[in-house]
Motif scaffolding. Sequence first.
Motif, short mmCIF file in Angstrom:
data_model
loop_
_atom_site.label_atom_id
_atom_site.label_comp_id
_atom_site.label_asym_id
_atom_site.label_seq_id
_atom_site.Cartn_x
_atom_site.Cartn_y
_atom_site.Cartn_z
N PRO A 214 1.04 -1.05 -0.39
CA PRO A 214 0.06 0.17 -0.06
C PRO A 214 0.76 0.88 0.06
CG PRO A 214 0.40 -1.33 1.95
CD PRO A 214 1.11 -1.70 1.53
N ALA A 215 0.46 2.05 -0.55
CA ALA A 215 1.02 3.23 -0.58
C ALA A 215 1.04 4.31 0.65
CB ALA A 215 0.64 4.48 -2.25
N ARG A 216 2.80 4.46 0.82
CA ARG A 216 2.77 5.47 2.00
C ARG A 216 2.04 6.91 1.44
NH1 ARG A 216 8.16 5.18 4.53
NH2 ARG A 216 7.14 6.20 6.03
N ARG A 217 1.52 7.08 2.80
CA ARG A 217 0.69 8.66 3.10
C ARG A 217 1.63 9.66 3.36
NH1 ARG A 217 -4.09 8.39 7.07
NH2 ARG A 217 -2.77 7.55 8.41
N THR A 218 1.43 10.52 2.52
CA THR A 218 2.22 12.37 2.63
C THR A 218 1.94 12.83 3.96
OG1 THR A 218 0.60 13.25 1.33
CG2 THR A 218 2.07 12.40 0.40
N PRO A 219 3.05 13.66 4.38
CA PRO A 219 2.83 14.04 5.88
C PRO A 219 1.52 14.92 5.58
CG PRO A 219 5.46 14.41 5.11
CD PRO A 219 4.60 13.89 3.77
N ALA A 220 1.15 15.99 4.04
CA ALA A 220 0.18 16.40 4.92
C ALA A 220 -1.39 15.77 4.30
CB ALA A 220 -0.33 16.58 3.04
N ARG B 145 -1.72 12.43 6.06
CA ARG B 145 -1.39 12.75 7.21
C ARG B 145 -2.70 13.43 8.46
NH1 ARG B 145 3.00 9.86 6.47
NH2 ARG B 145 4.84 11.43 7.86
N LEU B 146 -1.87 15.06 7.43
CA LEU B 146 -2.01 15.34 8.70
C LEU B 146 -3.83 15.91 9.13
CD1 LEU B 146 -1.41 17.98 10.70
CD2 LEU B 146 -1.01 19.50 8.52
N ASP B 147 -3.71 16.46 7.37
CA ASP B 147 -5.94 15.35 6.81
C ASP B 147 -5.80 14.71 7.47
OD1 ASP B 147 -5.50 17.93 4.74
OD2 ASP B 147 -4.67 17.09 3.58
N ALA B 148 -5.45 13.93 7.48
CA ALA B 148 -6.45 13.01 8.32
C ALA B 148 -5.93 13.17 10.45
CB ALA B 148 -5.69 11.47 8.19
N LEU B 149 -5.44 13.54 10.35
CA LEU B 149 -5.47 14.02 11.79
C LEU B 149 -6.84 14.98 12.38
CD1 LEU B 149 -4.63 13.08 14.97
CD2 LEU B 149 -2.85 14.61 14.03
N GLY B 150 -6.84 16.49 11.44
CA GLY B 150 -7.49 17.13 11.32
C GLY B 150 -9.00 16.40 11.23
N GLN B 151 -9.04 15.83 10.29
CA GLN B 151 -10.40 14.55 9.89
C GLN B 151 -11.29 13.87 11.17
OE1 GLN B 151 -10.94 13.26 6.47
NE2 GLN B 151 -10.21 14.87 4.77
N ALA B 152 -10.35 13.60 11.95
CA ALA B 152 -10.44 12.88 13.26
C ALA B 152 -11.22 13.42 14.43
CB ALA B 152 -8.84 11.66 13.86
N GLU B 153 -9.79 14.56 14.83
CA GLU B 153 -10.15 15.84 15.31
C GLU B 153 -11.22 16.27 15.75
OE1 GLU B 153 -8.92 15.30 18.17
OE2 GLU B 153 -7.21 13.13 17.64
N LYS B 154 -12.22 16.67 14.26
CA LYS B 154 -12.59 17.64 13.91
C LYS B 154 -12.17 18.92 13.66
CE LYS B 154 -16.27 13.79 14.86
NZ LYS B 154 -17.98 14.05 15.03
N TRP B 155 -10.99 19.34 13.67
CA TRP B 155 -10.81 20.97 13.88
C TRP B 155 -11.31 21.53 12.53
CZ3 TRP B 155 -4.78 18.78 13.20
CH2 TRP B 155 -3.99 18.67 13.73
N ASP B 156 -12.13 22.43 13.65
CA ASP B 156 -12.63 23.83 12.75
C ASP B 156 -11.72 24.73 11.51
OD1 ASP B 156 -14.61 25.64 11.52
OD2 ASP B 156 -14.93 26.22 13.33
N LEU B 157 -11.13 24.38 10.83
CA LEU B 157 -10.24 25.58 10.32
C LEU B 157 -11.15 26.66 8.93
CD1 LEU B 157 -7.62 23.39 10.04
CD2 LEU B 157 -8.01 24.38 11.97
N SER B 158 -12.09 26.84 9.16
CA SER B 158 -12.87 27.37 8.15
C SER B 158 -13.18 27.25 6.69
CB SER B 158 -12.63 29.08 8.44
OG SER B 158 -12.21 29.80 9.87
N GLY B 159 -13.55 26.00 6.83
CA GLY B 159 -13.08 25.13 5.56
C GLY B 159 -12.53 24.75 4.75
N SER B 160 -11.08 25.05 5.05
CA SER B 160 -9.57 24.60 5.00
C SER B 160 -9.38 23.52 5.49
CB SER B 160 -8.75 25.50 4.86
OG SER B 160 -9.25 26.95 4.69
N SER B 161 -8.91 22.17 4.82
CA SER B 161 -8.02 21.28 4.99
C SER B 161 -6.86 21.33 6.21
CB SER B 161 -7.67 20.30 4.00
OG SER B 161 -6.44 20.64 3.40
N ASP C 178 -4.19 24.04 17.10
CA ASP C 178 -4.67 22.40 17.48
C ASP C 178 -3.66 22.44 15.58
OD1 ASP C 178 -5.40 22.27 19.62
OD2 ASP C 178 -7.30 22.34 18.89
N ALA C 179 -4.45 22.96 14.95
CA ALA C 179 -3.33 22.35 13.77
C ALA C 179 -1.70 23.22 12.59
CB ALA C 179 -3.94 23.43 11.97
#
Length: 239
Positions: free
Chosen positions: A70-76, A78-94, A136-137
Motif C-alpha cells: 500500500p502507498a505510504r501517505r504523505t505528511p499532508a 496524515r495531517l488531514d486525516a488527523l484533522g478529520q479525526a479530531e474534527k478541527w474547525d479551520l473555516s472550511g480549509s483542510s 491545534d493545526a
Amino acid sequence: MFRLSFPSPGRRRRVGTLLAVVCVSTLVIALGELSGDDTAEAAQAPARPASTSRPSVAPEVSSSPRLTAPARRTPAQRLDALGQAEKWDLSGSSASEFTQDACDMADETDSRPDLAGESVAQALAMRVASADSGADALRVGIPVLCPKWTKDLKASLSGHYDRWITDDTYDIGTEPDQIPPGTYRTAGDIADCYWERTAANGDVIDNGLVTVARRITVTISAADSTFTSDNCGVWTPVH
C-alpha cells in the motif's frame, strides 16, 4: 512288339535345367509387369497435400496479480486525516491547506519584513487566531510541513513575541491584533510622520509630527488605550 524307351539320365538333367530356366524367366517377366503397373498408378495418383494443421501452441498461463505494498501517505495526508479525526474547525480549509498557508505567510514575511510590517511570530499568531482550531493545526502541522518556523510558532502561541507597528490604530493589550506596552522605534528616511498615544476617554496623552528624521522612539504605557501611527514606517520593539 511295342517298346517303351526312357531318356538317359544325362538328357533328363538337361531337360530339367531348361524347364527351370523357362520358369524363372516367366516369373521375372510377370513380376516386372506388376511392378510397372504399380509405378504407373503411383505416378497417376494425386500428390498428398501437405499437412495444414497449425503448430500446437502452449496455452497461456494466467499469472496471478502482483501484490503491491500500500502507498505510504504523505505528511499532508496524515495531517488531514488527523484533522478529520479530531474534527478541527479551520473555516472550511483542510489541515494541510491551513498549515501551508501559514508556512507561505511566514516565508513571505521573512523575505520582505519591510513590506510585511510584522514579525514571523506575529504573522503566525494572526493565522492561529483566524480559525477556532488554528492553534491545534499549526502546532502539529508546522513541525511537519515547514519545521524551520517551529520556534516562531512556539513564541506566537506563548504570546511572548515581537509585535511590529505599521500605519494603523492599535489597541494596547496582549491579543494577537493588539500592541503590548513597551518601547518602540522606527528608523530610516522618515518624513511627515505623525504618531499619537490616547487614553481610554479619547484624550491625547502624547503625540508628535515629525517632518524629517532618521529615528524616532516612543514608549507606550500599560495605561494607554490606543496608539496611532501614520507614515512613520515600521515600529519595532526596543530590547
